[in-house]
Design an enzyme around this catalytic site. Structure first.
Site, PDB file in Angstrom:
ATOM      1  N   MET A 177      -8.889   1.994 -13.311  1.00  0.00           N
ATOM      2  CA  MET A 177      -8.868   2.263 -11.879  1.00  0.00           C
ATOM      3  C   MET A 177      -7.734   1.536 -11.174  1.00  0.00           C
ATOM      4  SD  MET A 177     -12.988   2.620 -11.236  1.00  0.00           S
ATOM      5  CE  MET A 177     -12.911   2.063  -9.557  1.00  0.00           C
ATOM      6  N   LYS A 186     -13.602  -4.111   2.435  1.00  0.00           N
ATOM      7  CA  LYS A 186     -14.495  -2.943   2.346  1.00  0.00           C
ATOM      8  C   LYS A 186     -15.952  -3.284   2.672  1.00  0.00           C
ATOM      9  CE  LYS A 186     -11.641  -0.388  -0.936  1.00  0.00           C
ATOM     10  NZ  LYS A 186     -11.593   0.399  -2.181  1.00  0.00           N
ATOM     11  N   ASP A 215     -13.908   6.705  -2.550  1.00  0.00           N
ATOM     12  CA  ASP A 215     -13.367   6.207  -3.827  1.00  0.00           C
ATOM     13  C   ASP A 215     -13.958   6.953  -5.033  1.00  0.00           C
ATOM     14  OD1 ASP A 215     -11.587   4.290  -2.869  1.00  0.00           O
ATOM     15  OD2 ASP A 215     -13.145   2.766  -2.704  1.00  0.00           O
ATOM     16  N   ASN A 237     -20.877  -4.957 -18.887  1.00  0.00           N
ATOM     17  CA  ASN A 237     -20.241  -6.014 -18.098  1.00  0.00           C
ATOM     18  C   ASN A 237     -20.243  -7.314 -18.887  1.00  0.00           C
ATOM     19  OD1 ASN A 237     -18.972  -6.766 -15.605  1.00  0.00           O
ATOM     20  ND2 ASN A 237     -20.808  -7.945 -15.093  1.00  0.00           N
ATOM     21  N   ARG A 238     -19.225  -8.151 -18.630  1.00  0.00           N
ATOM     22  CA  ARG A 238     -19.132  -9.482 -19.232  1.00  0.00           C
ATOM     23  C   ARG A 238     -20.435 -10.232 -18.988  1.00  0.00           C
ATOM     24  NH1 ARG A 238     -14.144 -12.808 -16.950  1.00  0.00           N
ATOM     25  NH2 ARG A 238     -15.418 -12.620 -15.064  1.00  0.00           N
ATOM     26  N   THR A 239     -20.896 -10.217 -17.747  1.00  0.00           N
ATOM     27  CA  THR A 239     -22.201 -10.796 -17.424  1.00  0.00           C
ATOM     28  C   THR A 239     -23.221  -9.656 -17.444  1.00  0.00           C
ATOM     29  OG1 THR A 239     -20.996 -12.265 -15.925  1.00  0.00           O
ATOM     30  CG2 THR A 239     -23.401 -12.278 -15.763  1.00  0.00           C
ATOM     31  N   ALA A 287     -16.175  -2.362  -7.410  1.00  0.00           N
ATOM     32  CA  ALA A 287     -15.468  -1.165  -7.867  1.00  0.00           C
ATOM     33  C   ALA A 287     -16.384  -0.279  -8.705  1.00  0.00           C
ATOM     34  CB  ALA A 287     -14.218  -1.553  -8.652  1.00  0.00           C
ATOM     35  N   SER A 339       0.821  -1.219   0.000  1.00  0.00           N
ATOM     36  CA  SER A 339       0.000   0.000   0.000  1.00  0.00           C
ATOM     37  C   SER A 339       0.854   1.268   0.000  1.00  0.00           C
ATOM     38  CB  SER A 339      -0.910   0.014   1.230  1.00  0.00           C
ATOM     39  OG  SER A 339      -1.590   1.251   1.299  1.00  0.00           O
ATOM     40  N   LYS A 340       0.445   2.228  -0.822  1.00  0.00           N
ATOM     41  CA  LYS A 340       1.128   3.518  -0.856  1.00  0.00           C
ATOM     42  C   LYS A 340       0.515   4.500   0.144  1.00  0.00           C
ATOM     43  CE  LYS A 340       2.242   3.230  -5.811  1.00  0.00           C
ATOM     44  NZ  LYS A 340       3.657   2.849  -5.697  1.00  0.00           N
ATOM     45  N   SER A 341      -0.564   4.092   0.814  1.00  0.00           N
ATOM     46  CA  SER A 341      -1.275   5.024   1.696  1.00  0.00           C
ATOM     47  C   SER A 341      -0.403   5.600   2.818  1.00  0.00           C
ATOM     48  CB  SER A 341      -2.525   4.354   2.270  1.00  0.00           C
ATOM     49  OG  SER A 341      -3.458   4.132   1.232  1.00  0.00           O
TER      50      SER A 341
HETATM   51  P1  ATR Z   1     -14.316  -5.590  -7.649  1.00  0.00           P
HETATM   52  O1  ATR Z   1     -14.660  -5.436  -6.206  1.00  0.00           O
HETATM   53  O2  ATR Z   1     -12.885  -5.327  -7.991  1.00  0.00           O
HETATM   54  O3  ATR Z   1     -15.261  -4.844  -8.533  1.00  0.00           O
HETATM   55  P2  ATR Z   1     -15.768  -8.002  -8.208  1.00  0.00           P
HETATM   56  O4  ATR Z   1     -16.910  -7.499  -7.401  1.00  0.00           O
HETATM   57  O5  ATR Z   1     -15.343  -9.424  -8.086  1.00  0.00           O
HETATM   58  O6  ATR Z   1     -14.459  -7.162  -7.941  1.00  0.00           O
HETATM   59  O7  ATR Z   1     -16.101  -7.694  -9.748  1.00  0.00           O
HETATM   60  C1  ATR Z   1     -15.194  -7.977 -10.755  1.00  0.00           C
HETATM   61  C2  ATR Z   1     -15.707  -7.365 -12.052  1.00  0.00           C
HETATM   62  O8  ATR Z   1     -14.716  -7.515 -13.075  1.00  0.00           O
HETATM   63  C3  ATR Z   1     -16.956  -8.003 -12.601  1.00  0.00           C
HETATM   64  O9  ATR Z   1     -17.701  -7.009 -13.273  1.00  0.00           O
HETATM   65  C4  ATR Z   1     -16.397  -9.043 -13.593  1.00  0.00           C
HETATM   66  O10 ATR Z   1     -17.282  -9.421 -14.618  1.00  0.00           O
HETATM   67  P3  ATR Z   1     -18.408 -10.561 -14.346  1.00  0.00           P
HETATM   68  O11 ATR Z   1     -19.480  -9.911 -13.551  1.00  0.00           O
HETATM   69  O12 ATR Z   1     -18.854 -10.967 -15.710  1.00  0.00           O
HETATM   70  O13 ATR Z   1     -17.692 -11.662 -13.599  1.00  0.00           O
HETATM   71  C5  ATR Z   1     -15.256  -8.248 -14.161  1.00  0.00           C
HETATM   72  N1  ATR Z   1     -14.180  -9.050 -14.766  1.00  0.00           N
HETATM   73  C6  ATR Z   1     -13.286  -9.838 -14.120  1.00  0.00           C
HETATM   74  N2  ATR Z   1     -12.405 -10.377 -14.987  1.00  0.00           N
HETATM   75  C7  ATR Z   1     -12.756  -9.934 -16.224  1.00  0.00           C
HETATM   76  C8  ATR Z   1     -12.231 -10.131 -17.549  1.00  0.00           C
HETATM   77  N3  ATR Z   1     -11.160 -10.909 -17.759  1.00  0.00           N
HETATM   78  N4  ATR Z   1     -12.837  -9.503 -18.586  1.00  0.00           N
HETATM   79  C9  ATR Z   1     -13.904  -8.712 -18.352  1.00  0.00           C
HETATM   80  N5  ATR Z   1     -14.455  -8.486 -17.140  1.00  0.00           N
HETATM   81  C10 ATR Z   1     -13.891  -9.084 -16.086  1.00  0.00           C
END
Ligand code: ATR
Length: 273
Positions: A218, A66, A102, A151-153, A131, A15-17
């Protein structure tokens, strides 16, 4: 007596904090000490209580605590409620208060350090995890013309959109999967996925970057695959999240101490030449 603060995480050694807050304290002449505390997984609340018992006044909370910090806080700010996560704890005789700086840190970095005004712009936010959730409200409050959550999903993006839609005002706020971005253009693309941590880039269709656009990751500390891909796809500028880190720290510092430190000297110190 010197006031004590700390960042708590697992891991936390990177951590840089502590460095950031030491510079802030020096610049603003605050009598305080800021350390890093490694809490065992499952031992977050005990570690916080031990720090309070030893005179701690406040903490920053980082991965993976968090959500636990959100649950531990007896009172929470509206922005922490919206984010459903807490990165700043304030300890007083009244109890533990949770806040989240954040999102403000991201917006402050975009505006102050990168000269990127968000009002009336087309923003693409990638990701639907913690995030992304943490920065949604502050982004909407900047009154962009459009905010597209991808989002991927796709289903997860839709759930977030439905939750935050009542706060969107006149912004056109939509949620999609990555493939549906084909044919659309954006002025600002923010990567809030964790893809960079796996050394991957979210699979964006070509053509999403408008001329003069900014690609913002980010994640901080290096050029990420997202930034490299953005450059190849025509984004005019790329930025990592170091400025966001420093700006969220400045806001936490302000909450604790009531003085707002200048962030420019810290950014200059941390940015590799
Ligand atoms: P964080 O707290 O960092 O946001 P998280 O709640 O686990 O971590 O969420 C990770 C996010 O990154 C999700 O939106 C995930 O997509 P899915 O909801 O489809 O799982 C996304 N993510 C993770 N790896 C990825 C990848 N290789 N390509 C695209 N999206 C990715």
């Amino acid at each position: 007596m010197t006031d004590r603060y700390a960042v708590i995480g697992h891991p936390v050694a990177h951590s840089k904090s502590p460095q950031i807050h030491a510079v802030f304290a020096g610049l603003t002449l605050q009598d305080m000490r800021y350390e890093a505390i490694l809490a065992p997984l499952g031992g977050f609340a005990d570690a916080v209580r031990a720090f309070i018992a030893s005179g701690g006044r406040g903490m920053n909370v980082t991965v993976p605590f968090k959500l636990e910090a959100y649950a531990l806080a007896a009172t929470r700010s509206p922005r922490a409620e919206a984010a459903k996560s807490v990165n700043t704890l304030i300890f007083s005789p009244a109890g533990i208060h949770g806040d989240n700086t954040d999102g403000l840190g991201l917006v402050a970095d975009l505006r102050r350090n990168l000269g990127c005004d968000l009002a009336g712009r087309r923003i693409l936010l990638l990701g639907a995890g913690g995030a992304a959730r943490g920065v949604l409200l502050p982004l909407l409050e900047e009154k962009p013309a459009t905010l597209t959550l991808a989002n991927r999903t796709a289903a997860k993006a839709l759930v977030l959109r439905d939750e935050f839609a009542p706060r969107a005002g006149s912004c056109v706020f939509t949620a999609v999967g990555f493939a549906e971005l084909a044919g659309q253009q954006f002025d600002l693309v923010i990567n809030a996925t964790s893809a960079s941590l796996a050394d991957e880039a979210p699979p964006l269709p070509p053509g999403v970057y408008a001329p003069d656009s900014l690609a913002y990751d980010m994640v901080y500390g290096r050029e990420t695959p997202f930034m490299t891909a953005a450059r190849a796809q025509g984004a005019a500028r790329q930025a990592d999240g170091l400025g966001m880190l420093v700006e969220q720290a400045a806001e936490s510092f302000y909450l604790w101490r009531g003085v707002r430190p200048d962030t420019a000297p810290v950014l200059a110190l941390l940015r590799p030449a």
